[in-house]
Scaffold this active site. Structure first.
Site, PDB file in Angstrom:
ATOM      1  CB  ALA A   9      -1.040   0.054   1.209  1.00 34.63           C
ATOM      2  CB  ALA A  10       4.384   1.763  -0.461  1.00 37.20           C
ATOM      3  N   GLY A  11       2.260   2.796  -2.815  1.00 30.40           N
ATOM      4  CA  GLY A  11       2.154   3.442  -4.158  1.00 30.40           C
ATOM      5  C   GLY A  11       1.389   4.758  -4.063  1.00 30.40           C
ATOM      6  NE  ARG A  15      -3.822   6.185 -13.898  1.00 29.98           N
ATOM      7  CZ  ARG A  15      -4.528   5.186 -14.208  1.00 29.98           C
ATOM      8  NH1 ARG A  15      -5.682   5.275 -15.077  1.00 29.98           N
ATOM      9  NH2 ARG A  15      -4.073   4.061 -14.017  1.00 29.98           N
ATOM     10  CB  THR A  79       5.481  -5.400  -6.451  1.00 28.25           C
ATOM     11  OG1 THR A  79       6.068  -5.932  -7.701  1.00 28.25           O
ATOM     12  CG2 THR A  79       4.181  -4.447  -6.993  1.00 28.25           C
ATOM     13  CE1 TYR A 100       0.275  -6.308  -5.588  1.00 24.62           C
ATOM     14  CE2 TYR A 100      -1.117  -5.395  -7.421  1.00 24.62           C
ATOM     15  CZ  TYR A 100      -0.011  -6.273  -6.929  1.00 24.62           C
ATOM     16  OH  TYR A 100       1.049  -6.831  -7.802  1.00 24.62           O
ATOM     17  NE  ARG A 330     -28.987  16.300  16.707  1.00 27.02           N
ATOM     18  CZ  ARG A 330     -28.614  17.458  17.494  1.00 27.02           C
ATOM     19  NH1 ARG A 330     -29.690  18.211  17.801  1.00 27.02           N
ATOM     20  NH2 ARG A 330     -27.546  17.717  18.164  1.00 27.02           N
ATOM     21  CB  ALA A 377     -48.009  21.704  15.864  1.00 24.85           C
ATOM     22  CE1 TYR A 384     -25.154  25.388  25.573  1.00 19.72           C
ATOM     23  CE2 TYR A 384     -25.971  26.480  23.607  1.00 19.72           C
ATOM     24  CZ  TYR A 384     -24.935  26.126  24.386  1.00 19.72           C
ATOM     25  OH  TYR A 384     -23.466  26.472  24.310  1.00 19.72           O
TER      26      TYR A 384
HETATM   27  C1  UD1 Z   1       1.624  -5.097 -10.656  1.00 24.55           C
HETATM   28  C2  UD1 Z   1       2.212  -6.195 -11.106  1.00 24.55           C
HETATM   29  C3  UD1 Z   1       1.399  -6.807 -12.548  1.00 24.55           C
HETATM   30  C4  UD1 Z   1       0.016  -7.101 -12.345  1.00 24.55           C
HETATM   31  C5  UD1 Z   1      -0.438  -5.664 -11.860  1.00 24.55           C
HETATM   32  C6  UD1 Z   1      -1.985  -5.882 -11.154  1.00 24.55           C
HETATM   33  C7  UD1 Z   1       4.681  -6.268 -10.544  1.00 24.55           C
HETATM   34  C8  UD1 Z   1       6.048  -5.880 -11.114  1.00 24.55           C
HETATM   35  N1  UD1 Z   1       3.668  -6.051 -11.645  1.00 24.55           N
HETATM   36  O1  UD1 Z   1       1.878  -4.206 -11.753  1.00 24.55           O
HETATM   37  O2  UD1 Z   1       2.086  -7.890 -13.100  1.00 24.55           O
HETATM   38  O3  UD1 Z   1      -0.655  -7.427 -13.299  1.00 24.55           O
HETATM   39  O4  UD1 Z   1       0.363  -5.315 -10.535  1.00 24.55           O
HETATM   40  O5  UD1 Z   1      -2.585  -4.887 -10.859  1.00 24.55           O
HETATM   41  O6  UD1 Z   1       4.476  -6.652  -9.520  1.00 24.55           O
HETATM   42  N2  UD1 Z   1       3.271  -0.988  -4.416  1.00 24.55           N
HETATM   43  C9  UD1 Z   1       4.236  -0.638  -3.413  1.00 24.55           C
HETATM   44  N3  UD1 Z   1       5.336  -0.264  -3.424  1.00 24.55           N
HETATM   45  C10 UD1 Z   1       5.993  -0.092  -4.811  1.00 24.55           C
HETATM   46  C11 UD1 Z   1       5.199  -0.370  -5.930  1.00 24.55           C
HETATM   47  C12 UD1 Z   1       4.019  -0.815  -5.637  1.00 24.55           C
HETATM   48  O7  UD1 Z   1       3.446  -0.901  -2.335  1.00 24.55           O
HETATM   49  O8  UD1 Z   1       7.215   0.184  -4.766  1.00 24.55           O
HETATM   50  C13 UD1 Z   1       2.043  -1.213  -4.325  1.00 24.55           C
HETATM   51  C14 UD1 Z   1       1.092  -0.350  -5.039  1.00 24.55           C
HETATM   52  O9  UD1 Z   1       0.651   0.781  -3.990  1.00 24.55           O
HETATM   53  C15 UD1 Z   1       0.157  -0.973  -5.428  1.00 24.55           C
HETATM   54  C16 UD1 Z   1       0.615  -2.616  -5.802  1.00 24.55           C
HETATM   55  O10 UD1 Z   1       1.778  -2.538  -5.214  1.00 24.55           O
HETATM   56  O11 UD1 Z   1      -0.957  -1.527  -4.114  1.00 24.55           O
HETATM   57  C17 UD1 Z   1       0.737  -2.758  -7.174  1.00 24.55           C
HETATM   58  O12 UD1 Z   1       1.366  -1.669  -7.640  1.00 24.55           O
HETATM   59  P1  UD1 Z   1       1.195  -0.985  -9.225  1.00 24.55           P
HETATM   60  O13 UD1 Z   1       2.091   0.024  -9.259  1.00 24.55           O
HETATM   61  O14 UD1 Z   1      -0.225  -0.698  -9.340  1.00 24.55           O
HETATM   62  O15 UD1 Z   1       1.624  -2.366 -10.081  1.00 24.55           O
HETATM   63  P2  UD1 Z   1       1.830  -2.483 -11.667  1.00 24.55           P
HETATM   64  O16 UD1 Z   1       2.716  -1.857 -12.020  1.00 24.55           O
HETATM   65  O17 UD1 Z   1       0.214  -1.978 -12.068  1.00 24.55           O
END
Ligand code: UD1
Ligand code: CA
Length: 457
Positions: A9-11, A15, A79, A100, A330, A377, A384
């Site tokens: 969950a670091a991404g 978007r 990942t 994820y 409430r 009514a 208060y």
């Molecule tokens: C990844 C998979 C891909 C798969 C797709 C499904 C890899 C290399 N690729 O691609 O094969 O089809 O997911 O959605 O694994 N995350 C981190 N740290 C990071 C990078 C990502 O915590 O450094 C987390 C993101 O927050 C996310 C998940 O890992 O929850 C997937 O990351 P994302 O960048 O969406 O992966 P994709 O490149 O889409």
């Protein structure tokens, strides 16, 4: 068999165009990652580790719980790199399930099926998609055995035509995890440490690789944009509505229902369109909810009718009550059976006894109302004083006329009738009629002001 669960969950979620980290964006009223944590908990894992990074400490601060550990990934190098951060927290005697944080619809059933079986195998959740664009592709040999996962950006034109994709969810053998992660390199199109490269390492080490599909293809959908978030919200709500229908609830339109929490219904419950249920809501047998009601953390008794446009929060409502239309109830309100709360009546932190009614335009706050009381009514409890709240006690059988002010703290004795337009600021004795001494005058000579028209002097 016990497992470790790691939730990536670091991404960033660029978007989403939001300052709230992606995994904290709400789906059905709770953070995306909370849905993933709930699915993980259903597996009774030995450990749940959450990898966070983007959005800083907001993620662990929001999710903090005794059964979760957090590992920070900074910078985010893919990942595989994300999973490396979890290693110190994992028991290498257990296999590790990777989830994820932005894939919230996975069911516990799908995950149980994925982790079932002999330990030591690499198991990958895959899917066949009509449009595999953007996903890593599952590469198989002539015998249909998986030989690798290739990312879209690294794939050949031929590989891009493969429709079987990697969902990203996989179970990794505990004994191999550390060595495999140490062998990952970032020599690829994105310069990242791909977790998916463990598949080729498994082939080399002759570790068995298996794939498995989700019960429903939509479970594997991820959230990268507000459009996808809205789509997943609809799928979630549709599934929730289907479950209610299957349990016998009548929904006027299953596509116009929103449950953000848990809704439990008895038999023969009917729910009209555009209702929102939040937190824990219980609706007993034969109760009916009219259109456009918002109800949270509330219990509704059997055969009670909640008429349209009512807002109810933190209440316990008895049987055979009639609420609304346009009622506002409430927190800390308890209504006994056969209570009527009508249009534009607000009730707060009050208890109302059996058979009592406040049908129009009233405020009942911080009050204890007895049985068979009628509140006319426009009656207002003045609870208060500008600094403190005070209680109003209205004993059994009291009849309050229209437009009465009850200045708290005050008690209206049993069976008393309060005349219309009275201001009560002292406790009343039981029975009889209470009224303010007012005189009514009529001045026959009085004339209503009139606008001047041209020609008037
Ligand atoms: C990844 C998979 C891909 C798969 C797709 C499904 C890899 C290399 N690729 O691609 O094969 O089809 O997911 O959605 O694994 N995350 C981190 N740290 C990071 C990078 C990502 O915590 O450094 C987390 C993101 O927050 C996310 C998940 O890992 O929850 C997937 O990351 P994302 O960048 O969406 O992966 P994709 O490149 O889409
Ligand atoms: Ca993704």
């Amino acid at each position: 068999m016990a497992i470790n669960v790691v939730i990536l969950a670091a991404g960033q979620g660029k978007r989403m165009h939001s300052s709230l980290p992606k995994v904290l964006q709400p789906l059905a009223g709770k953070p995306l990652v909370d849905h993933v944590i709930a699915a993980a908990r259903a597996l009774s894992p030995a450990r749940i580790c959450i990898i966070y990074g983007h959005g800083g400490e907001q993620v662990p601060q929001t999710l903090r719980s005794d059964d979760l550990v957090f590992a920070r990934q900074e910078p985010q190098l893919g990942t595989g790199h994300a999973l490396m951060q979890a290693l110190p927290h994992l028991d290498s005697g257990h296999d590790t399930l990777v989830l994820y944080g932005d894939v919230p619809l996975l069911s516990a059933q799908t995950l149980s099926a994925l982790i079932k079986g002999k330990s030591g195998t690499l198991r990958i959740l895959t899917a066949e998609l009509a449009d595999p664009h953007g996903y890593g592709r599952i590469v198989r040999n002539a015998k249909k055995s998986i030989t690798g996962i290739v990312e879209e950006k690294d794939a050949t034109a031929r590989q891009r035509r493969i429709r079987e994709i990697n969902t990203g969810i996989m179970l990794l053998p505990g004994k191999r995890l550390q060595t495999w992660l140490a062998k990952l390199s970032n020599r690829n199109a994105q310069g990242e440490y791909y977790l998916t490269d463990v598949v080729a390492l498994a082939v080399k080490d002759r570790v068995k690789i298996e794939s498995c599909a989700a019960q429903d293809d939509r479970e594997i959908l991820g959230v990268n944009s507000k459009q996808q978030l809205a789509q997943l919200e609809r799928i979630y709500q549709q599934w929730t509505a289907n479950r209610l229908l299957d349990a016998g609830v009548t929904l006027a339109d299953p596509s116009r229902l929103d449950v953000r929490g848990e809704l439990h219904c008895g038999r023969d419950v009917r729910i009209d369109v555009n209702c929102v249920f939040e937190g824990q809501v219980e609706i007993s047998d034969g109760a009916e909810i009219g259109a456009n009601c918002v109800i949270r953390n509330t219990k509704i008794g059997a055969a009670t009718l909640v008429a349209p446009f009512s807002s109810i929060d933190g209440a316990e409502i008895g049987e055979n009550c009639r609420i609304g239309p346009y009622a506002r109830i409430r927190p800390d309100t308890r209504l006994d059976s056969e209570v009527h709360i009508g249009n534009f009546v607000e009730v707060k932190a009050s208890s109302v006894g059996c058979g009592s009614k406040a049908n129009h335009l009233s405020y009942v706050g911080d009050s204890s109302v007895g049985r068979d009381v009628n509140i006319g009514a426009g009656t207002i409890t003045c609870n208060y004083d500008g600094a403190y709240k005070h209680r109003t006690i209205i004993e059994d059988g009291v009849h309050i006329g229209s437009d009465v002010q009850l200045v708290a703290p005050v008690t209206i004795g049993k069976g008393t009738t309060v005349a219309a337009g009275t201001t009560i600021w002292k406790d009343t004795a039981q029975g009889g009629l209470v009224l303010n001494a007012k005189t009514q005058h009529q001045r026959p000579e009085w004339q209503r002001p009139r606008k001047k028209v041209k020609g008037d002097k």
